[in-house]
Each structure stands twice: as structure tokens, then as C-alpha cells.
Design a protein around this motif. Structure first.
Motif: not given
Length: 96
Positions: A56, A85-86
Motif C-alpha cells: 500500500e 478492492q471489491e
């Protein structure tokens, strides 16, 4: 914070000095932190890549700086993927 997947292979130099690779991984963690990021996951892998990391960083420029500084040492070559991300995935596909 944006997530990046790094697909890493040892260079010939990196393989010649493989016993030093754990120390180099520690140095990479320290560099990531100095740049305001983190190495969230580190995997030694079998297959097309020797190492896979999940990192990150605050932004793409910082992630690129990290990968270039690590690569400049000559022990590894990396391919970096920006990961969504989802929740971001769902927002992206909703507008298609």
C-alpha cells in the motif's frame, strides 16, 4: 490507501546473493515505510514469479518510486499491478 501487487523475479545478481535476500526484504520494508507505505503481505512463490508482495502506498507516484528504487539495486525485477478492492470494483462495473 491504494493497493499494489508486485510480481517479482530475482535477477542473476540476486540469485548469486540469495543468502542476503532476507536482509534485502527487511530493507524493502523499511523503504516502504520511509515512503509512507507498507508491505502488507510477502510471499515466496513457485511458478512464473519468485516473490509476490501486496503493498500500500499513498499514490501511484510513490509506489513507482518504491519499485524503481528496489529495482535499481539490481537484485530483482518487478511488474506492478494496481489493485482495486471489491467496493471499488463494484463501483467501476456499475457505471459500465
Amino acid at each position: 490507501m491504494p493497493v499494489y501487487i508486485n510480481l517479482i523475479n530475482y535477477t542473476d545478481q540476486g540469485l548469486r546473493n540469495i543468502k542476503k535476500s532476507a536482509g534485502r526484504a527487511d530493507g524493502a520494508r523499511q523503504l516502504a515505510e520511509e515512503l509512507g507505505g507498507t508491505i502488507e503481505r510477502f510471499y515466496l512463490t513457485m511458478g512464473n514469479y519468485d516473490i509476490v508482495t501486496i503493498t500500500e502506498f499513498p499514490d501511484d507516484a510513490t509506489a513507482t518510486t518504491f519499485v524503481l528504487r528496489i529495482g535499481a539495486l539490481g537484485n530483482v525485477k518487478a511488474t506492478t499491478l494496481k489493485a482495486f478492492q471489491e467496493d471499488a470494483f463494484r463501483m467501476i462495473v456499475d457505471v459500465i
